[in-house]
Scaffold this active site. Sequence first.
Site, PDB file in Angstrom:
ATOM      1  N   SER A 103       0.829  -1.208   0.000  1.00 51.43           N
ATOM      2  CA  SER A 103       0.000   0.000   0.000  1.00 51.43           C
ATOM      3  C   SER A 103       0.863   1.258   0.000  1.00 51.43           C
ATOM      4  N   THR A 176      -4.432   6.548   3.344  1.00 51.38           N
ATOM      5  CA  THR A 176      -3.172   5.833   3.573  1.00 51.38           C
ATOM      6  C   THR A 176      -2.008   6.824   3.565  1.00 51.38           C
ATOM      7  N   ALA A 254      -3.138   2.454  -9.841  1.00 52.30           N
ATOM      8  CA  ALA A 254      -2.974   1.763  -8.556  1.00 52.30           C
ATOM      9  C   ALA A 254      -3.705   0.422  -8.565  1.00 52.30           C
ATOM     10  N   LEU A 350      -4.835 -24.241   9.392  1.00 51.10           N
ATOM     11  CA  LEU A 350      -3.915 -24.153  10.530  1.00 51.10           C
ATOM     12  C   LEU A 350      -4.625 -24.351  11.876  1.00 51.10           C
ATOM     13  N   GLY A 351      -5.934 -24.512  11.839  1.00 51.09           N
ATOM     14  CA  GLY A 351      -6.668 -24.718  13.090  1.00 51.09           C
ATOM     15  C   GLY A 351      -6.469 -23.548  14.046  1.00 51.09           C
ATOM     16  N   GLU A 375      -9.740   1.225  -3.201  1.00 48.27           N
ATOM     17  CA  GLU A 375      -9.523   1.257  -4.659  1.00 48.27           C
ATOM     18  C   GLU A 375     -10.735   0.728  -5.413  1.00 48.27           C
ATOM     19  N   THR A 377     -14.726  -0.853  -4.197  1.00 51.26           N
ATOM     20  CA  THR A 377     -15.152  -2.087  -3.532  1.00 51.26           C
ATOM     21  C   THR A 377     -15.399  -3.166  -4.593  1.00 51.26           C
TER      22      THR A 377
HETATM   23  P1  TGC Z   1     -18.024   7.915 -14.859  1.00 45.45           P
HETATM   24  O1  TGC Z   1     -19.108   8.709 -15.505  1.00 45.45           O
HETATM   25  O2  TGC Z   1     -17.951   6.464 -15.090  1.00 45.45           O
HETATM   26  O3  TGC Z   1     -16.602   8.555 -15.268  1.00 45.45           O
HETATM   27  C1  TGC Z   1     -16.283   9.906 -15.115  1.00 45.45           C
HETATM   28  C2  TGC Z   1     -15.108  10.209 -16.020  1.00 45.45           C
HETATM   29  O4  TGC Z   1     -13.968   9.420 -15.624  1.00 45.45           O
HETATM   30  C3  TGC Z   1     -13.595   8.517 -16.697  1.00 45.45           C
HETATM   31  N1  TGC Z   1     -13.279   7.228 -16.059  1.00 45.45           N
HETATM   32  C4  TGC Z   1     -12.052   6.763 -15.884  1.00 45.45           C
HETATM   33  N2  TGC Z   1     -10.861   7.241 -16.254  1.00 45.45           N
HETATM   34  C5  TGC Z   1      -9.772   6.534 -15.920  1.00 45.45           C
HETATM   35  N3  TGC Z   1      -9.823   5.377 -15.237  1.00 45.45           N
HETATM   36  C6  TGC Z   1     -11.005   4.863 -14.827  1.00 45.45           C
HETATM   37  N4  TGC Z   1     -11.051   3.735 -14.124  1.00 45.45           N
HETATM   38  C7  TGC Z   1     -12.195   5.561 -15.167  1.00 45.45           C
HETATM   39  N5  TGC Z   1     -13.505   5.344 -14.929  1.00 45.45           N
HETATM   40  C8  TGC Z   1     -14.159   6.375 -15.476  1.00 45.45           C
HETATM   41  C9  TGC Z   1     -14.787   8.442 -17.596  1.00 45.45           C
HETATM   42  O5  TGC Z   1     -14.413   8.133 -18.911  1.00 45.45           O
HETATM   43  C10 TGC Z   1     -15.353   9.853 -17.477  1.00 45.45           C
HETATM   44  O6  TGC Z   1     -14.523  10.698 -18.251  1.00 45.45           O
HETATM   45  P2  TGC Z   1     -15.173  11.963 -19.046  1.00 45.45           P
HETATM   46  O7  TGC Z   1     -14.046  12.494 -19.866  1.00 45.45           O
HETATM   47  O8  TGC Z   1     -16.292  11.401 -19.860  1.00 45.45           O
HETATM   48  O9  TGC Z   1     -15.635  12.902 -17.990  1.00 45.45           O
HETATM   49  O10 TGC Z   1     -18.098   8.222 -13.313  1.00 45.45           O
HETATM   50  P3  TGC Z   1     -19.159   7.764 -12.239  1.00 45.45           P
HETATM   51  O11 TGC Z   1     -19.451   8.928 -11.361  1.00 45.45           O
HETATM   52  O12 TGC Z   1     -20.293   7.019 -12.899  1.00 45.45           O
HETATM   53  O13 TGC Z   1     -18.312   6.751 -11.324  1.00 45.45           O
HETATM   54  C11 TGC Z   1     -18.036   5.516 -11.705  1.00 45.45           C
HETATM   55  C12 TGC Z   1     -17.393   4.713 -10.537  1.00 45.45           C
HETATM   56  C13 TGC Z   1     -18.432   4.293  -9.508  1.00 45.45           C
HETATM   57  C14 TGC Z   1     -16.817   3.481 -11.197  1.00 45.45           C
HETATM   58  C15 TGC Z   1     -16.288   5.530  -9.839  1.00 45.45           C
HETATM   59  O14 TGC Z   1     -16.819   6.598  -9.132  1.00 45.45           O
HETATM   60  C16 TGC Z   1     -15.459   4.687  -8.918  1.00 45.45           C
HETATM   61  O15 TGC Z   1     -14.508   4.032  -9.353  1.00 45.45           O
HETATM   62  N6  TGC Z   1     -15.755   4.679  -7.571  1.00 45.45           N
HETATM   63  C17 TGC Z   1     -14.884   4.042  -6.592  1.00 45.45           C
HETATM   64  C18 TGC Z   1     -14.006   5.077  -5.937  1.00 45.45           C
HETATM   65  C19 TGC Z   1     -12.687   4.518  -5.524  1.00 45.45           C
HETATM   66  O16 TGC Z   1     -12.183   3.540  -6.030  1.00 45.45           O
HETATM   67  N7  TGC Z   1     -12.032   5.185  -4.601  1.00 45.45           N
HETATM   68  C20 TGC Z   1     -10.701   4.826  -4.217  1.00 45.45           C
HETATM   69  C21 TGC Z   1     -10.059   5.900  -3.368  1.00 45.45           C
HETATM   70  S1  TGC Z   1      -8.299   5.797  -3.290  1.00 45.45           S
HETATM   71  C22 TGC Z   1      -7.969   4.431  -2.390  1.00 45.45           C
HETATM   72  O17 TGC Z   1      -8.792   3.665  -2.031  1.00 45.45           O
HETATM   73  C23 TGC Z   1      -6.541   4.228  -2.106  1.00 45.45           C
HETATM   74  S2  TGC Z   1      -6.169   2.857  -1.149  1.00 45.45           S
HETATM   75  C24 TGC Z   1      -4.572   2.675  -1.647  1.00 45.45           C
HETATM   76  C25 TGC Z   1      -3.730   1.813  -0.848  1.00 45.45           C
HETATM   77  O18 TGC Z   1      -3.605   1.982   0.372  1.00 45.45           O
HETATM   78  O19 TGC Z   1      -3.095   0.951  -1.497  1.00 45.45           O
HETATM   79  P1  FAD Z   2     -19.244   3.177   0.764  1.00 43.90           P
HETATM   80  O1  FAD Z   2     -18.979   3.828  -0.526  1.00 43.90           O
HETATM   81  O2  FAD Z   2     -20.118   3.879   1.736  1.00 43.90           O
HETATM   82  O3  FAD Z   2     -19.850   1.740   0.475  1.00 43.90           O
HETATM   83  C1  FAD Z   2     -20.555   0.977   1.465  1.00 43.90           C
HETATM   84  C2  FAD Z   2     -21.090  -0.306   0.818  1.00 43.90           C
HETATM   85  O4  FAD Z   2     -22.042   0.046  -0.210  1.00 43.90           O
HETATM   86  C3  FAD Z   2     -20.008  -1.138   0.124  1.00 43.90           C
HETATM   87  O5  FAD Z   2     -20.246  -2.494   0.347  1.00 43.90           O
HETATM   88  C4  FAD Z   2     -20.209  -0.808  -1.347  1.00 43.90           C
HETATM   89  O6  FAD Z   2     -19.758  -1.825  -2.218  1.00 43.90           O
HETATM   90  C5  FAD Z   2     -21.725  -0.664  -1.397  1.00 43.90           C
HETATM   91  N1  FAD Z   2     -22.192   0.092  -2.561  1.00 43.90           N
HETATM   92  C6  FAD Z   2     -21.768   1.306  -2.974  1.00 43.90           C
HETATM   93  N2  FAD Z   2     -22.431   1.690  -4.082  1.00 43.90           N
HETATM   94  C7  FAD Z   2     -23.292   0.682  -4.386  1.00 43.90           C
HETATM   95  C8  FAD Z   2     -24.230   0.461  -5.435  1.00 43.90           C
HETATM   96  N3  FAD Z   2     -24.456   1.365  -6.372  1.00 43.90           N
HETATM   97  N4  FAD Z   2     -24.915  -0.703  -5.416  1.00 43.90           N
HETATM   98  C9  FAD Z   2     -24.717  -1.606  -4.448  1.00 43.90           C
HETATM   99  N5  FAD Z   2     -23.833  -1.471  -3.447  1.00 43.90           N
HETATM  100  C10 FAD Z   2     -23.131  -0.349  -3.415  1.00 43.90           C
HETATM  101  N6  FAD Z   2      -9.289   6.515   0.024  1.00 43.90           N
HETATM  102  C11 FAD Z   2      -8.504   7.492  -0.484  1.00 43.90           C
HETATM  103  O7  FAD Z   2      -9.005   8.433  -1.110  1.00 43.90           O
HETATM  104  N7  FAD Z   2      -7.167   7.478  -0.302  1.00 43.90           N
HETATM  105  C12 FAD Z   2      -6.542   6.484   0.388  1.00 43.90           C
HETATM  106  O8  FAD Z   2      -5.313   6.494   0.520  1.00 43.90           O
HETATM  107  C13 FAD Z   2      -7.338   5.448   0.955  1.00 43.90           C
HETATM  108  N8  FAD Z   2      -6.772   4.470   1.702  1.00 43.90           N
HETATM  109  C14 FAD Z   2      -7.566   3.573   2.357  1.00 43.90           C
HETATM  110  C15 FAD Z   2      -7.006   2.675   3.264  1.00 43.90           C
HETATM  111  C16 FAD Z   2      -7.810   1.797   3.968  1.00 43.90           C
HETATM  112  C17 FAD Z   2      -7.201   0.878   4.983  1.00 43.90           C
HETATM  113  C18 FAD Z   2      -9.203   1.772   3.732  1.00 43.90           C
HETATM  114  C19 FAD Z   2     -10.084   0.797   4.464  1.00 43.90           C
HETATM  115  C20 FAD Z   2      -9.766   2.642   2.831  1.00 43.90           C
HETATM  116  C21 FAD Z   2      -8.965   3.563   2.146  1.00 43.90           C
HETATM  117  N9  FAD Z   2      -9.521   4.523   1.289  1.00 43.90           N
HETATM  118  C22 FAD Z   2      -8.744   5.501   0.742  1.00 43.90           C
HETATM  119  C23 FAD Z   2     -10.962   4.609   1.155  1.00 43.90           C
HETATM  120  C24 FAD Z   2     -11.565   3.572   0.224  1.00 43.90           C
HETATM  121  O9  FAD Z   2     -11.288   3.867  -1.105  1.00 43.90           O
HETATM  122  C25 FAD Z   2     -13.073   3.553   0.493  1.00 43.90           C
HETATM  123  O10 FAD Z   2     -13.243   2.927   1.757  1.00 43.90           O
HETATM  124  C26 FAD Z   2     -13.845   2.821  -0.578  1.00 43.90           C
HETATM  125  O11 FAD Z   2     -13.798   3.513  -1.801  1.00 43.90           O
HETATM  126  C27 FAD Z   2     -15.321   2.619  -0.175  1.00 43.90           C
HETATM  127  O12 FAD Z   2     -15.883   3.805   0.305  1.00 43.90           O
HETATM  128  P2  FAD Z   2     -16.652   3.800   1.720  1.00 43.90           P
HETATM  129  O13 FAD Z   2     -15.758   3.187   2.724  1.00 43.90           O
HETATM  130  O14 FAD Z   2     -17.127   5.162   1.977  1.00 43.90           O
HETATM  131  O15 FAD Z   2     -17.867   2.805   1.487  1.00 43.90           O
END
Ligand code: TGC
Ligand code: FAD
Length: 395
Positions: A103, A176, A254, A350-351, A375, A377
Amino acid sequence: MNLEPKTKLALDPYDLYDIRSELSEEERMVQDTVARFTDEKVLPIIGECFDQGRFPRELVPEIAGLGLLGSSLPAEYGCAGMNAVSYGLICQELERGDSGIRSFVSVQSSLCMYPIFAYGSEEQRRRFLPAMARGEVIGCFGLTEPHGGSDPANMKTHARRDGGDWVLNGAKMWITNGNLAHIAIVWAMTDEGIQGFIVEKDMPGFAAQEIHRKMSLRASVTSALYFDNVRVPEANRLPNVKGLKGPLGCLTQARYGITWGPIGAAIACLREANEYAQQRVLFDRPIAGTQAVQIRLADMARRITLAQLLSLRLGRLKDEGRMQPTQVSLAKWNNVRMALDIAREARDILGGAGITVEHVPIRHALNLESVITYEGTETVHQLVVGRELTGINAF
Ligand code: TGC
Ligand code: FAD
């Protein structure tokens, strides 16, 4: 003509399809180097770090020295310029140690250095990237907010222009590296849509608060970030992207690495379950000699092999410039689920011994509970694939 091999070759139980022979010499060297680092530096201390809830910060100089920070970025910014498969192998070998170490590298490389490289000005690249590659400047990435991370388009954090500066207000959650970081890449809503800002830790109004009492990723720092009228100069705005595609573009980088990482965790769990099962004698025979346990071990090997093939194919597509986000979603979903299931099953084999951090499966299982959530869910990635198949947005 008989094309069968004359002698039966011994297979590597953790690489049954000899995927390693598909790697270039350079890729194998990267894998071996990181594997050695994990064996010698991570594994001896990581159980205790997890137990104590401590990120082993002392490893950062060596991680940097091996070229693992921003490893895919070009040499002119002090980076190693490796290909995508090498980056994947780095993630795999680090996560064989612990998801927290992987991470740290994912966030620094894909979520902080990548956006500065891809969306930043030349001045920002030169100012930050070499120091980040050396591990002297650590970054974090603020996208998720307390009210819901899956839907980042609905962010509340906002930035308002004020003369030559921007004034930032809001909060980010689950970040993170938050309390380790010297800079935060912060995504905020502006009048012109979502934009990225490089917030420096000593800017007045910026605060990071570490999140404690975690049962997962205990060897990693996770924080909340707060912005109270933080004045960010225009020179710290990432000028070359606007809209959600900015942060999502970083996530694609990522998530790609995360498809590889859990393979390492799963291999570590299978290895330990296999070794334990061969030594654990019950009812006058090792449990590895029972059909039930062999089927479970074989099934782990099957799932690991499929994940290895998926990530290698994805890496080759990435190196050809053909990788699509939907393909990344499918592999992130498959490979994290695979590893989490294997870690839980290995723990069971591993029990009672499996419940302590003397053995690796419980630590990997607990870590992977975060990896399956962050990254994107599992559900988010399933819906991305569903949208690709049907053309209907079901979010
Ligand atoms: P949507 O309408 O689909 O897209 C908006 C614009 O973004 C473009 N796009 C992407 N571009 C690059 N990579 C992707 N994977 C892309 N997905 C979409 C898309 O083409 C569009 O571009 P434009 O030019 O037309 O404006 O957006 P939406 O609002 O419907 O959202 C789609 C959804 C649900 C898939 C997106 O919001 C999403 O992926 N949600 C999850 C959020 C997430 O993953 N958060 C992570 C936070 S960081 C983290 O967790 C770090 S942990 C790291 C660690 O510790 O290792
Ligand atoms: P929510 O979005 O509230 O989701 C709750 C539940 O609802 C989930 O089960 C989800 O799958 C479900 N759900 C959501 N939408 C739908 C749908 N349309 N239909 C059905 N089910 C749905 N974020 C950063 O920006 N930067 C970081 O560095 C980072 N590091 C992290 C490190 C750790 C250890 C953890 C736990 C999280 C980190 N995150 C980071 C945040 C992470 O990306 C979010 O936790 C993740 O994107 C989910 O958001 P949430 O926790 O708010 O859950």
